[in-house]
Scaffold this active site. Sequence first.
Site, PDB file in Angstrom:
ATOM      1  N   GLY A 164      -7.244   5.024 -11.354  1.00 14.57           N
ATOM      2  CA  GLY A 164      -8.573   5.622 -11.457  1.00 14.57           C
ATOM      3  C   GLY A 164      -9.131   5.757 -10.057  1.00 14.57           C
TER       4      GLY A 164
ATOM      5  N   LYS B  83      -2.722   2.090 -15.347  1.00 14.91           N
ATOM      6  CA  LYS B  83      -3.468   3.328 -15.173  1.00 14.91           C
ATOM      7  C   LYS B  83      -4.233   3.303 -13.866  1.00 14.91           C
ATOM      8  CE  LYS B  83      -5.022   7.240 -16.382  1.00 14.91           C
ATOM      9  NZ  LYS B  83      -5.022   7.562 -14.962  1.00 14.91           N
TER      10      LYS B  83
ATOM     11  N   SER C  23     -10.924   6.671 -14.157  1.00 17.51           N
ATOM     12  CA  SER C  23      -9.915   6.978 -15.174  1.00 17.51           C
ATOM     13  C   SER C  23      -9.204   5.769 -15.752  1.00 17.51           C
ATOM     14  CB  SER C  23      -8.898   7.975 -14.624  1.00 17.51           C
ATOM     15  OG  SER C  23      -9.474   9.263 -14.587  1.00 17.51           O
TER      16      SER C  23
END
Length: 183
Positions: A156, A154, A7
């Site tokens: 992931g 972010k 992600s």
Amino acid sequence: SRVSPCSTFKIPLALMAADAGVITAPHDPLLPYRSEYLAVIPSHKADTDPATWLQNSVVWYSQQLTPRVGEDAFARYVDLFGYGNKDVSGDPGKHNGLTQSWLGSSIAISPDEQVTFLRNLRVRAFSLKPSAYLLTEKIVPVFNAEGGWIVHGKTGSGFQRNAAGENDEHRKLGWFVGWAEKD
């Protein structure tokens, strides 16, 4: 070594979608959730916009953006960004690169390459619309850290693949990529 971005790929995806005019503001477009998306996380079973897409890491929203960017443009952006191995083919024989290539599939990137991509994003090194940079930076999640630092980034996660190309649940993969600012 290179592994799936999982992600964290939502950051380059946001940049390309903003440049292509697919996303235009933190709350536009708002896409409706559909049961066929098969979301399992409760926060993913909701109508989603660009800001909540990144905050909640909603996979189905990514998979709705990429066809709107288009297969050829998607490949051109990944190449322009120098993103890891730049392999958008997806799983062998499945022709699913447009919706799966970053999810434990064909795209692989090293930590050093992630840093290079983020550095280029921050210095606006790619030939993109200025608004694409601004929108992407606006929707990347922000976290307050110790000592007055503000972290933009972010997560992931997923599994590495075994020799047969299947998820190996004993080989977990986790990322946090981003940048930090102070004063």
